[in-house]
Design an enzyme around this catalytic site. Structure first.
Site, PDB file in Angstrom:
ATOM      1  CE  LYS A   1      12.069   3.537  11.402  1.00  0.00           C
ATOM      2  NZ  LYS A   1      10.993   2.233  12.263  1.00  0.00           N
TER       3      LYS A   1
ATOM      4  CG  HIS B   1       6.313   8.204   5.487  1.00  0.00           C
ATOM      5  ND1 HIS B   1       4.997   7.612   4.521  1.00  0.00           N
ATOM      6  CD2 HIS B   1       5.410   7.413   6.604  1.00  0.00           C
ATOM      7  CE1 HIS B   1       3.943   6.782   5.200  1.00  0.00           C
ATOM      8  NE2 HIS B   1       4.108   6.538   6.436  1.00  0.00           N
TER       9      HIS B   1
ATOM     10  NE  ARG C   1       0.927  -1.459   6.956  1.00  0.00           N
ATOM     11  CZ  ARG C   1       1.294  -0.874   7.136  1.00  0.00           C
ATOM     12  NH1 ARG C   1       2.442  -1.021   8.970  1.00  0.00           N
ATOM     13  NH2 ARG C   1       1.500   1.475   6.295  1.00  0.00           N
TER      14      ARG C   1
ATOM     15  CB  CYS D   1       4.065   6.933   0.576  1.00  0.00           C
ATOM     16  SG  CYS D   1       4.851   5.874   1.765  1.00  0.00           S
TER      17      CYS D   1
ATOM     18  CD  GLN E   1      -0.178   4.532   7.990  1.00  0.00           C
ATOM     19  OE1 GLN E   1      -0.765   4.674   6.231  1.00  0.00           O
ATOM     20  NE2 GLN E   1       0.892   3.654   8.428  1.00  0.00           N
TER      21      GLN E   1
ATOM     22  CG  ASP F   1       0.513   8.592   5.537  1.00  0.00           C
ATOM     23  OD1 ASP F   1       1.302   9.103   5.755  1.00  0.00           O
ATOM     24  OD2 ASP F   1       0.571   7.456   5.233  1.00  0.00           O
TER      25      ASP F   1
ATOM     26  CG  HIS G   1       3.719  11.655   1.735  1.00  0.00           C
ATOM     27  ND1 HIS G   1       2.382  10.928   1.980  1.00  0.00           N
ATOM     28  CD2 HIS G   1       3.516  10.329   2.380  1.00  0.00           C
ATOM     29  CE1 HIS G   1       1.863   9.841   2.217  1.00  0.00           C
ATOM     30  NE2 HIS G   1       2.808   9.336   2.495  1.00  0.00           N
TER      31      HIS G   1
END
Length: 641
Positions: free
Chosen positions: A463, A509, A362, A333, A380, A382, A384
RNA sequence: GCUAAUGUGGCUCAGGGGUAGAGCAAUUGAUUCGUAAUCAAUAGAUCAGGGGUUCAAAUCCCCUCAUUAGCUCCA
């Protein structure tokens, strides 16, 4: 049939389904305030817990699952009983039924080992033979506490103390055993005849890692030995689909001690991943996404602004460059936000859908690692999305639809969870209400079934999660859509509205696959390694009968390659049966057998992994069939669950 | 990270105080074969790593690492 005994000892029988509502009604009207039991599936179960403390109906459902729950819950009491007999100093914590069996958490000096299972099982069988009745009784709070204190059950005392003031405190007794329990239970201990204890594990008291770790014993019971046998066989079969096993066998990926939690992908695994990403880009382009890339390593200041440096630091890999702190990104992000902030935006550009296939790192706890499902470095898919408040619902719908479309392509079934405002949250309650309503409406309008996880949202926004199931029924969160009120504020994001003024955009997200690695793992298990043709690392394997036909086989291979079909040639001097066996075990969708006949007629003998021999076909004919399957991303895996 | 178990050739596993064993895979040779395993030979392990006990350790003990099942956490 549900048989209800009323206080005047009259018995009334009710049908399942709609009639159950009548039962509920008569209970709520006080007609049957002290109902002692109902018959479900020929088994008497308690009904007490259908009542709230105020006498209102809380729960009245007569489904198979509940029958199983009751069966296994009683089994857990039997196990606890057996353990108390064998180790009288054992302190009981909680022992519920779960989806597949039951467990009991126990605090005891003795360290349980596998060899104890036999002893416990034998004792349980004795208790089953004793066929004691389960009796329910209630105690006032103080007496209940005293009762459990006298029985030296500190965990039970704690449980009682935490019950609401006016709660009914009930116990269940059978033979020499009493347990604090809301019930319901089987009538007697005689039913769970087939018993198997499965595993032992540590579990924190009340699920809090600051508390003492108890010993948890898992087990399962059935009425018939055959059912237990079938269940264990089914588990055994399921393990053959394990992506860690198949990943090794099919040469897709491997893990190395040199990098715990960091998967290595082999050429075949990369073929599949590439195909997945090709699909992803196609779908996202069509859905109006643009794609960006942001750096893997960014400086401390950025992570401080985003808040990660303070709230997520123990999970981040950090480094020092030119005497400055840097961190490897655990999430995409902040990078995405810098891209947004790099230029001015107008409300006319919204919704702005910015995708990023980003590798994140991570530092997960070592004990949490699990094949490809839980790793320390993952990618990911991902995106946004920046938008106006009034665009939330439609945008959520669009994303949920996109995820549904993608999962359907793989033939997956999934379940959806909506997580709402937690106790600690940022922002205004009215914004949260608005956002939660938008999420919920979007799901309802799409006709998606979902469960609500009250208070389980992220502190920065509610979410929607999409969960997929692995080979032995564990579910893994893959897709997620999260509203984020925090980051736009922290990074002071802006757009120019119709009024010419600066405003703060709404940001979501979202990921569809979630993590490519995890999704890949699920994919392997769902297909049991037999990927549909479009994903298969090798789509066709050419198998010459003998070396004499190698030239022709080469020619066939070249023709297929020219059509972008992934093809391998088995050029070893082995018999055809052997080559077929190997190709079959590699789960290659198509085998082309070529020998004298084929070389003469310019054909191939096609063998499909599931259907077997399809006979001789011209190369044009079969390759157009294969190309069609690939083009349509046909779900032709024989193994789909 | 916590609890427990496990770690033996590339893979699957046996052995369990007296100097390492099988099957498959691999390599080489022979075989040139028609729809799920052709035959023979060869090579390959300081038994996860380190330390200790012992005349002797893969085997017993301790530590570390990794893996597995859960817990916690999470995509």
């Amino acid at each position: 049939m549900i048989k209800i005994t009323f206080p005047d000892n009259s018995v009334r029988e009710y049908e399942k389904g709609i009639k159950a509502l009548e039962v509920a009604k008569s209970i709520s009207e006080g007609l049957a305030r002290n109902v002692v039991g109902a018959v479900y599936n020929g088994e008497t179960i308690g009904l007490q817990n259908v009542l709230n403390e105020d006498g209102n109906i809380k729960f009245l459902k007569f489904e198979d699952k509940e029958g199983k729950d009751v069966f296994w819950h009683t089994s857990s009491h039997i196990m606890a009983n057996a353990i108390k007999r064998l180790w009288p100093d054992a302190k009981l914590a909680i022992g519920p039924a779960i989806d597949n069996g039951f467990y009991y958490d126990i605090d005891v000096e003795h360290r349980f080992v596998q060899e104890d299972f036999e002893k416990i099982e034998a004792e349980m069988k004795k208790i089953v033979k004793e066929a004691s009745q389960l009796e329910r009784f209630e105690l006032p709070r103080e007496e209940a506490i005293k009762f459990m204190t006298d029985a030296q059950e500190p965990y039970k005392v704690e449980l009682i103390q935490d019950l609401p003031e006016d709660a009914v405190i009930s116990f269940y007794k059978h033979g020499d055993f009493v347990d604090l329990c809301a019930g319901p239970h089987l009538e007697s201990t005689k039913k769970p005849k087939a018993i198997k204890l499965l595993s032992i594990a540590g579990a924190y008291w009340r699920g809090n890692e600051k508390n003492k770790m108890l010993q948890r014993i898992y087990g399962i019971t059935f009425e018939k030995a055959k059912d237990l046998e079938d269940y264990l066989k089914m588990l055994e079969e399921a393990k053959k689909r394990d992506h860690r096993k198949l990943g090794k066998e099919l040469e897709l990926f491997f893990m190395s001690e040199s990098g715990p939690g960091f998967p290595f992908f082999l050429p075949k695994g990369v073929e599949v991943k590439n195909e997945l990403m090709k699909y992803w880009r196609e779908v996202h382009k069509k859905a109006g996404y643009v794609e960006i890339e942001s750096p893997i390593i960014l400086n401390r200041q950025l992570w401080e602004t985003s808040g990660h440096w303070f709230t997520y630091k123990e999970n981040m890999y950090t480094t020092i460059i030119d005497e400055q702190d840097f961190a490897i990104k655990p999430m995409n992000c902040p990078g995405g936000i810098l891209v947004y902030a790099n230029s001015m935006h107008s409300y006319k550009d919204f919704p702005l859908r910015m995708g990023e296939v980003g590798r994140v790192h991570r530092h997960e706890l070592s004990g949490a690692l699990h094949g490809l499902m839980r790793v320390r470095a993952f990618t990911q898919d991902d995106a946004h999305i920046f938008m106006l408040p009034e665009q939330i619902k439609d945008e959520i719908k669009g994303v949920a639809q996109l995820i549904d479309e993608m999962y359907s392509t793989f033939g997956f079934s999934y379940h959806v969870e909506l997580s709402t405002r937690p106790e600690k949250f940022l922002g205004e309650i009215k914004d949260w209400d608005l956002a939660e309503a938008a999420l919920q409406e979007a799901l309802v309008e799409l006709g998606l079934d979902f469960v609500i996880n009250e208070g389980d949202g992220a502190f920065y926004g509610p979410k929607i999660d999409f969960h997929l199931t692995d080979c032995i029924g564990r579910t893994w969160q893959c897709g997620t859509i999260q509203l984020d009120y925090q980051l736009p504020q922290r990074f002071e994001l802006e757009y120019i509205g119709a009024d010419g003024q600066k405003h703060r955009p709404i940001m979501i997200h979202r990921v569809a696959f979630g993590s490519i690695e995890r999704f890949f793992g699920i994919l392997i298990e769902q297909y049991a390694g037999a990927f549909p043709t479009w994903l298969a690392p090798v789509q066709v394997k050419v198998l010459p009968i003998s070396d004499k036909f190698m030239d022709y086989a080469q020619k066939v291979k070249k023709q297929l390659e020219a059509l972008n079909i992934r093809v391998e040639l088995d050029s070893r001097a082995e018999k055809i049966g052997y080559k077929i066996r190997e190709a079959q075990m590699e789960k290659v969708p198509f085998m082309f057998v070529v020998g004298e006949k084929e070389a003469e007629n310019n054909t191939v003998s096609v063998r499909e992994r599931q259907k077997g021999d399809l006979g001789a076909m011209s190369i044009d004919e079969i390759s157009s069939i294969i190309l069609d399957k690939i083009k349509n991303r046909e779900n032709d895996s024989p193994q789909l669950l």
